[in-house]
Design a protein around this motif. Structure first.
Motif, PDB file in Angstrom:
ATOM      1  N   GLN A 280      -3.148   6.366  -1.586  1.00  0.00           N
ATOM      2  CA  GLN A 280      -2.737   7.404  -0.619  1.00  0.00           C
ATOM      3  C   GLN A 280      -1.220   7.461  -0.493  1.00  0.00           C
ATOM      4  O   GLN A 280      -0.630   8.535  -0.365  1.00  0.00           O
ATOM      5  CB  GLN A 280      -3.385   7.171   0.745  1.00  0.00           C
ATOM      6  N   HIS A 281      -0.586   6.271  -0.574  1.00  0.00           N
ATOM      7  CA  HIS A 281       0.881   6.225  -0.466  1.00  0.00           C
ATOM      8  C   HIS A 281       1.523   6.993  -1.634  1.00  0.00           C
ATOM      9  O   HIS A 281       2.379   7.850  -1.424  1.00  0.00           O
ATOM     10  CB  HIS A 281       1.323   4.760  -0.450  1.00  0.00           C
ATOM     11  N   PHE A 282       1.057   6.694  -2.861  1.00  0.00           N
ATOM     12  CA  PHE A 282       1.683   7.332  -4.031  1.00  0.00           C
ATOM     13  C   PHE A 282       1.270   8.796  -4.180  1.00  0.00           C
ATOM     14  O   PHE A 282       1.965   9.573  -4.820  1.00  0.00           O
ATOM     15  CB  PHE A 282       1.390   6.520  -5.299  1.00  0.00           C
ATOM     16  N   MET A 283       0.147   9.185  -3.571  1.00  0.00           N
ATOM     17  CA  MET A 283      -0.283  10.598  -3.656  1.00  0.00           C
ATOM     18  C   MET A 283       0.213  11.399  -2.443  1.00  0.00           C
ATOM     19  O   MET A 283      -0.267  12.505  -2.191  1.00  0.00           O
ATOM     20  CB  MET A 283      -1.809  10.670  -3.749  1.00  0.00           C
ATOM     21  N   ILE A 287      -5.337  13.986   3.079  1.00  0.00           N
ATOM     22  CA  ILE A 287      -6.076  13.615   4.302  1.00  0.00           C
ATOM     23  C   ILE A 287      -7.385  12.875   4.021  1.00  0.00           C
ATOM     24  O   ILE A 287      -7.781  12.014   4.775  1.00  0.00           O
ATOM     25  CB  ILE A 287      -6.294  14.815   5.260  1.00  0.00           C
ATOM     26  N   LEU A 288      -8.040  13.212   2.902  1.00  0.00           N
ATOM     27  CA  LEU A 288      -9.317  12.552   2.609  1.00  0.00           C
ATOM     28  C   LEU A 288      -9.122  11.039   2.418  1.00  0.00           C
ATOM     29  O   LEU A 288      -9.880  10.220   2.941  1.00  0.00           O
ATOM     30  CB  LEU A 288      -9.931  13.178   1.352  1.00  0.00           C
ATOM     31  N   LEU A 289      -8.057  10.688   1.680  1.00  0.00           N
ATOM     32  CA  LEU A 289      -7.789   9.255   1.446  1.00  0.00           C
ATOM     33  C   LEU A 289      -7.345   8.563   2.736  1.00  0.00           C
ATOM     34  O   LEU A 289      -7.731   7.417   2.989  1.00  0.00           O
ATOM     35  CB  LEU A 289      -6.716   9.091   0.369  1.00  0.00           C
ATOM     36  N   VAL A 290      -6.550   9.268   3.556  1.00  0.00           N
ATOM     37  CA  VAL A 290      -6.109   8.648   4.816  1.00  0.00           C
ATOM     38  C   VAL A 290      -7.340   8.392   5.699  1.00  0.00           C
ATOM     39  O   VAL A 290      -7.469   7.335   6.322  1.00  0.00           O
ATOM     40  CB  VAL A 290      -5.060   9.528   5.549  1.00  0.00           C
ATOM     41  N   GLY A 291      -8.281   9.353   5.704  1.00  0.00           N
ATOM     42  CA  GLY A 291      -9.524   9.170   6.465  1.00  0.00           C
ATOM     43  C   GLY A 291     -10.308   7.970   5.943  1.00  0.00           C
ATOM     44  O   GLY A 291     -10.816   7.151   6.723  1.00  0.00           O
ATOM     45  N   LEU A 292     -10.362   7.840   4.612  1.00  0.00           N
ATOM     46  CA  LEU A 292     -11.072   6.687   4.017  1.00  0.00           C
ATOM     47  C   LEU A 292     -10.385   5.371   4.381  1.00  0.00           C
ATOM     48  O   LEU A 292     -11.034   4.347   4.597  1.00  0.00           O
ATOM     49  CB  LEU A 292     -11.082   6.818   2.493  1.00  0.00           C
TER      50      LEU A 292
END
Ligand code: HEM
Ligand code: HEM
Length: 334
Positions: A280-283, A287-292
């Motif tokens: 999530q940091h590099f992308m 929001i989907l990854l932050v939610g995960l």
């Protein structure tokens, strides 16, 4: 007469003469304990959905949604529906918490531990609703939003302890022996708990500095996001290191299987959470990854609490693996 000794089929306590290694309370109590944990993790994900869809002020007031409506209105659009939907989930959580308290009501004298934990989980709901209201009143102040998240993590720890305690056998409930983990392992398990908590707290500070404020106009905490992200991963690295040492010790000393599997579970969750964190940091924080990552933080909190609980839970006579090994070696020598 205590419900333990009455032995009625409807009693929440399994009759004393039943197998001493099976859980001491019945399936209903255990099912509501699991439901409490699931519900408290679930609301983190839905609360995250409110923040990540920028719906934090979808209902600009609290306890009403708008100055003159308790519920969301068509003018509030999709953000109103999302924020108000999350408020409604409070009632689902409350229903589960009441059911949990009800399921242990008859055994509140002999299982004060389960009763107190159930009451604490129930009390957490109005506390969180009030904090959620303050979140809205302060226009999504990042420290208040962070506090709202941390209180949920505390509730997840309590729910995890509740599940663990609901699975204790009568032998374990009655045991007065020392803890399962050896003297060397205990500080390490404590460190795992502290490092997990530090990772979560620093993660919340990263979020407060980042782009997902819950509303486009909401304030940020002013820290440099890259710097706090670097700080956030320091306890994560230490956590991985402590986990490797703990795993080495439990395998080396053939510690109890439950401790081994709880540590393995935590290791798997930490690895997945770290992979999501870096991705999530590099992308640039989709929001989907932050939610995960928020779901991962909740699972990690539960897994860490499970490890600490398991290590500090009391041994049952005859199940100490180190003593068993020593005994087997002595009988071979004899
Ligand atoms: C394995 C242990 C980890 C834990 C327990 C953890 C926990 C957390 C938590 C609790 C948050 C705040 C969520 C919120 O307030 O909504 C967060 C945010 C964040 N974490 Fe982690 N994290 C971990 C690993 C990592 C790693 C390895 C990275 C790599 C860079 C990372 C990057 C981030 C970033 C960028 C955010 C901010 C996301 C946002 O804008 O909301 N995390 N983390
Ligand atoms: C009527 C009651 C509630 C209100 C008004 C409320 C309000 C809010 C708001 C506005 C947000 C989004 C924050 C943002 O956009 O930055 C949020 C997120 C959240 N809520 Fe609530 N909430 C309520 C009840 C609860 C309850 C009962 C729980 C848990 C027991 C809870 C847990 C959370 C969590 C974990 C988040 C995510 C925080 C984050 O992303 O860091 N809320 N809530």
């Amino acid at each position: 007469m205590s419900s333990a000794s009455s032995g009625r089929a409807s009693s929440p306590v399994v009759p004393a003469q039943a197998d001493g290694t099976k859980p001491a309370v019945n399936k209903t109590v255990r099912a509501f304990a699991v439901a409490s944990l699931v519900a408290n993790i679930g609301i983190v994900v839905t609360g995250g959905a409110v923040r990540l869809t920028a719906s934090g002020l979808g209902c600009p007031e609290w306890p009403l949604c708008t100055p003159d409506s308790l519920t969301t209105t068509p003018e509030m659009g999709i953000h109103g529906i999302i924020e108000f939907g999350n408020r409604l989930l409070t009632f689902v959580l409350a229903a589960v918490a009441f059911a949990m308290v009800y399921s242990v009501w008859k055994i509140r004298a002999e299982r004060r531990d389960l009763f107190k934990l159930s009451i604490a989980l129930l009390a957490g709901i109005p506390a969180q609703a009030l904090l959620g209201g303050i979140t809205v009143w302060t226009g999504l102040n990042p420290w208040i939003v962070g506090g709202h998240f941390i209180v949920s993590m505390v509730l997840i720890v309590l729910a995890t302890i509740l599940v663990n305690r609901a699975w204790l056998s009568p032998q374990q409930v009655a045991s007065t022996n020392g803890p399962l983990a050896t003297r060397t392992l205990r500080p390490l398990l404590g460190a795992l708990g502290v490092l997990s908590a530090l990772s979560v707290v620093l993660g919340v500070i990263v979020t407060g500095s980042g782009p997902h404020a819950g509303d486009h106009g909401a304030a940020r905490n002013g820290f440099d996001p890259d710097l706090v992200t670097r700080l956030h991963v320091v306890p994560v690295y230490l956590l991985v290191f402590a986990l490797v040492v703990a795993l080495y010790l439990v395998y080396r000393h053939a510690a109890d299987g439950r401790l081994r599997s709880s540590l393995l579970l935590l290791t798997v969750v930490v690895i997945i959470q770290a992979v999501i964190g870096y991705t999530q940091h590099f992308m640039h924080l989709p929001i989907l990854l932050v939610g995960l990552h928020m779901l991962g933080a909740s699972l990690l909190t539960a897994a860490a609490a499970h490890v600490v609980f398991t290590g500090f839970s009391r041994q049952v006579p005859g199940t100490d693996p180190v003593a068993r090994q020593a005994g087997a070696a002595a009988s071979r020598r004899g």
